[in-house]
Design an enzyme around this catalytic site. Sequence first.
Site, PDB file in Angstrom:
ATOM      1  N   TYR A 106      14.514  68.228  28.905  1.00 24.07           N
ATOM      2  CA  TYR A 106      13.514  67.901  29.930  1.00 24.07           C
ATOM      3  C   TYR A 106      12.339  68.877  29.846  1.00 24.07           C
ATOM      4  O   TYR A 106      11.170  68.472  29.854  1.00 24.07           O
ATOM      5  CB  TYR A 106      14.183  67.954  31.305  1.00 24.07           C
ATOM      6  CG  TYR A 106      13.309  67.491  32.444  1.00 24.07           C
ATOM      7  CD1 TYR A 106      12.954  66.156  32.578  1.00 24.07           C
ATOM      8  CD2 TYR A 106      12.848  68.395  33.395  1.00 24.07           C
ATOM      9  CE1 TYR A 106      12.152  65.732  33.638  1.00 24.07           C
ATOM     10  CE2 TYR A 106      12.054  67.981  34.451  1.00 24.07           C
ATOM     11  CZ  TYR A 106      11.701  66.647  34.570  1.00 24.07           C
ATOM     12  OH  TYR A 106      10.911  66.223  35.611  1.00 24.07           O
TER      13      TYR A 106
ATOM     14  N   ASP B  66       8.481  49.121  28.990  1.00 24.17           N
ATOM     15  CA  ASP B  66       9.212  50.355  28.697  1.00 24.17           C
ATOM     16  C   ASP B  66       8.208  51.288  28.022  1.00 24.17           C
ATOM     17  O   ASP B  66       7.716  50.986  26.927  1.00 24.17           O
ATOM     18  CB  ASP B  66      10.381  50.015  27.757  1.00 24.17           C
ATOM     19  CG  ASP B  66      11.150  51.254  27.320  1.00 24.17           C
ATOM     20  OD1 ASP B  66      10.707  52.389  27.593  1.00 24.17           O
ATOM     21  OD2 ASP B  66      12.204  51.073  26.674  1.00 24.17           O
ATOM     22  N   VAL B  67       7.890  52.409  28.660  1.00 20.49           N
ATOM     23  CA  VAL B  67       6.845  53.280  28.098  1.00 20.49           C
ATOM     24  C   VAL B  67       7.228  53.848  26.729  1.00 20.49           C
ATOM     25  O   VAL B  67       6.354  54.272  25.974  1.00 20.49           O
ATOM     26  CB  VAL B  67       6.456  54.443  29.058  1.00 20.49           C
ATOM     27  CG1 VAL B  67       5.782  53.918  30.313  1.00 20.49           C
ATOM     28  CG2 VAL B  67       7.635  55.342  29.377  1.00 20.49           C
TER      29      VAL B  67
ATOM     30  N   LYS C 241       8.393  68.095  29.057  1.00 24.01           N
ATOM     31  CA  LYS C 241       7.342  68.375  30.038  1.00 24.01           C
ATOM     32  C   LYS C 241       6.404  69.468  29.543  1.00 24.01           C
ATOM     33  O   LYS C 241       5.223  69.495  29.899  1.00 24.01           O
ATOM     34  CB  LYS C 241       7.966  68.756  31.382  1.00 24.01           C
ATOM     35  CG  LYS C 241       8.774  67.615  32.017  1.00 24.01           C
ATOM     36  CD  LYS C 241       7.903  66.387  32.229  1.00 24.01           C
ATOM     37  CE  LYS C 241       8.593  65.295  33.020  1.00 24.01           C
ATOM     38  NZ  LYS C 241       7.729  64.147  33.281  1.00 24.01           N
TER      39      LYS C 241
ATOM     40  N   PHE D 243      10.260  67.337  44.485  1.00 22.34           N
ATOM     41  CA  PHE D 243       9.742  66.309  45.398  1.00 22.34           C
ATOM     42  C   PHE D 243      10.842  65.378  45.864  1.00 22.34           C
ATOM     43  O   PHE D 243      11.790  65.096  45.127  1.00 22.34           O
ATOM     44  CB  PHE D 243       8.617  65.518  44.705  1.00 22.34           C
ATOM     45  CG  PHE D 243       7.289  66.216  44.803  1.00 22.34           C
ATOM     46  CD1 PHE D 243       7.063  67.410  44.132  1.00 22.34           C
ATOM     47  CD2 PHE D 243       6.279  65.714  45.603  1.00 22.34           C
ATOM     48  CE1 PHE D 243       5.860  68.087  44.252  1.00 22.34           C
ATOM     49  CE2 PHE D 243       5.072  66.372  45.735  1.00 22.34           C
ATOM     50  CZ  PHE D 243       4.858  67.567  45.061  1.00 22.34           C
TER      51      PHE D 243
HETATM   52  P1  NAP Z   1      11.657  58.117  40.038  1.00 23.33           P
HETATM   53  O1  NAP Z   1      11.624  57.902  41.506  1.00 23.33           O
HETATM   54  O2  NAP Z   1      12.937  57.987  39.296  1.00 23.33           O
HETATM   55  O3  NAP Z   1      10.555  57.183  39.394  1.00 23.33           O
HETATM   56  C1  NAP Z   1      10.391  57.082  38.012  1.00 23.33           C
HETATM   57  C2  NAP Z   1      10.073  55.652  37.699  1.00 23.33           C
HETATM   58  O4  NAP Z   1       9.840  55.562  36.284  1.00 23.33           O
HETATM   59  C3  NAP Z   1      11.221  54.678  38.037  1.00 23.33           C
HETATM   60  O5  NAP Z   1      10.721  53.524  38.656  1.00 23.33           O
HETATM   61  C4  NAP Z   1      11.791  54.366  36.664  1.00 23.33           C
HETATM   62  O6  NAP Z   1      12.342  53.055  36.568  1.00 23.33           O
HETATM   63  C5  NAP Z   1      10.558  54.430  35.808  1.00 23.33           C
HETATM   64  N1  NAP Z   1      10.905  54.592  34.399  1.00 23.33           N
HETATM   65  C6  NAP Z   1      11.896  55.343  33.860  1.00 23.33           C
HETATM   66  N2  NAP Z   1      11.927  55.185  32.535  1.00 23.33           N
HETATM   67  C7  NAP Z   1      10.946  54.302  32.227  1.00 23.33           C
HETATM   68  C8  NAP Z   1      10.483  53.732  31.027  1.00 23.33           C
HETATM   69  N3  NAP Z   1      11.064  54.011  29.849  1.00 23.33           N
HETATM   70  N4  NAP Z   1       9.453  52.859  31.075  1.00 23.33           N
HETATM   71  C9  NAP Z   1       8.862  52.543  32.257  1.00 23.33           C
HETATM   72  N5  NAP Z   1       9.263  53.047  33.431  1.00 23.33           N
HETATM   73  C10 NAP Z   1      10.287  53.922  33.421  1.00 23.33           C
HETATM   74  O7  NAP Z   1      11.126  59.578  39.670  1.00 23.33           O
HETATM   75  P2  NAP Z   1       9.997  60.500  40.328  1.00 23.33           P
HETATM   76  O8  NAP Z   1      10.680  61.604  41.000  1.00 23.33           O
HETATM   77  O9  NAP Z   1       8.989  59.691  41.045  1.00 23.33           O
HETATM   78  O10 NAP Z   1       9.356  61.106  39.001  1.00 23.33           O
HETATM   79  C11 NAP Z   1       8.116  60.681  38.494  1.00 23.33           C
HETATM   80  C12 NAP Z   1       7.712  61.664  37.406  1.00 23.33           C
HETATM   81  O11 NAP Z   1       7.578  62.962  37.984  1.00 23.33           O
HETATM   82  C13 NAP Z   1       8.746  61.815  36.279  1.00 23.33           C
HETATM   83  O12 NAP Z   1       8.048  61.962  35.054  1.00 23.33           O
HETATM   84  C14 NAP Z   1       9.456  63.113  36.625  1.00 23.33           C
HETATM   85  O13 NAP Z   1       9.986  63.752  35.499  1.00 23.33           O
HETATM   86  C15 NAP Z   1       8.324  63.899  37.255  1.00 23.33           C
HETATM   87  N6  NAP Z   1       8.770  64.966  38.152  1.00 23.33           N
HETATM   88  C16 NAP Z   1       9.462  64.667  39.292  1.00 23.33           C
HETATM   89  C17 NAP Z   1       9.857  65.711  40.121  1.00 23.33           C
HETATM   90  C18 NAP Z   1      10.619  65.479  41.404  1.00 23.33           C
HETATM   91  O14 NAP Z   1      11.021  66.461  42.038  1.00 23.33           O
HETATM   92  N7  NAP Z   1      10.822  64.267  41.843  1.00 23.33           N
HETATM   93  C19 NAP Z   1       9.584  67.034  39.766  1.00 23.33           C
HETATM   94  C20 NAP Z   1       8.873  67.280  38.602  1.00 23.33           C
HETATM   95  C21 NAP Z   1       8.465  66.236  37.808  1.00 23.33           C
HETATM   96  P3  NAP Z   1      13.923  52.857  36.814  1.00 23.33           P
HETATM   97  O15 NAP Z   1      14.103  52.971  38.284  1.00 23.33           O
HETATM   98  O16 NAP Z   1      14.185  51.507  36.271  1.00 23.33           O
HETATM   99  O17 NAP Z   1      14.625  53.937  36.044  1.00 23.33           O
END
Ligand code: NAP
Length: 256
Positions: A162, A57-58, A166, A195
């Site tokens: 959020y 857990d980060v 960020k 994304f």
């Molecule tokens: P995602 O598919 O939900 O992947 C995030 C991963 O992080 C999941 O596997 C999640 O595990 C894990 N996680 C969550 N809380 C955690 C914790 N406390 N310790 C360790 N792992 C943890 O999301 P994503 O879209 O790839 O997003 C990745 C990053 O990009 C995030 O920081 C997000 O805010 C950022 N971002 C995403 C977008 C977008 O459009 N997708 C846009 C801007 C920024 P669980 O599945 O168990 O929760």
Amino acid sequence: MRVENTIALVTGGGSGLGAATAQRLAGQGAKVGVLDYNLETAQKVAERIGGFAVQADVSSEADIAEAFDRVTDHFASAPRIVVSCAGIGLAARIVGREGKLSTDVFERTLRVNLFGTYYVMSHAARAMMALELDSEDDGDRGVIINTSSVAWQDGQLGQAAYAASKGAVASMCLPAARELARANIRVLAIAPGLFRTPMMEALPEEVTEQIAANIPYPSRLGLPEEYALTVQQLVENPYVNGTTLRLDGAVRLPQR
Ligand code: NAP
């Protein structure tokens, strides 16, 4: 820094942007630690790419310390490439219906997105500082890439927590790069737009279509592979440092 034969650690590596990054780095010949809260998804990705899964857990510094030890033991050296993708995207109004406050959402979001990124960056930097310079390389001792969001600059209604998390990830990039410069460690952040990942797939399709229509070009959601490609490009380009890169098809988020 070259990717081939380099040890990398990707947090949030079990899903979305992190999984695509782990896959791309491994495809370029890196040895990849896949860290995630969810061990099952981390293991699936690790199996697919020949990497090493670690549950952590980060938002727990103890977990992160242990994860770095495990990855370092497994690969017999600390990672030189560390990418933080673990994060959560909770939305809540500051004052909701019937005066309900969202201080719990604020705290949880900052704990995971900001403290988590800071813990990973701290442990990464210390571990990298103990490594020799790679003589076959261009002089980098390590590269740390954090994930911000365009909400850093255009946070929407309901995104106070959020956007704060960020924004802080973006803000700490320059001071971190300045501090770690003496150790030849570069620090960067990527601020993705919208994304196509499980985080976004939770939204109804018509909402996604509405969002995509607002993206100038290309007028679609970004692909996780495009984020991963940017990670590789930032790792390989020695002159990019201390900056937050918007990766967003020129989108500017509207109020809601
Ligand atoms: P995602 O598919 O939900 O992947 C995030 C991963 O992080 C999941 O596997 C999640 O595990 C894990 N996680 C969550 N809380 C955690 C914790 N406390 N310790 C360790 N792992 C943890 O999301 P994503 O879209 O790839 O997003 C990745 C990053 O990009 C995030 O920081 C997000 O805010 C950022 N971002 C995403 C977008 C977008 O459009 N997708 C846009 C801007 C920024 P669980 O599945 O168990 O929760």
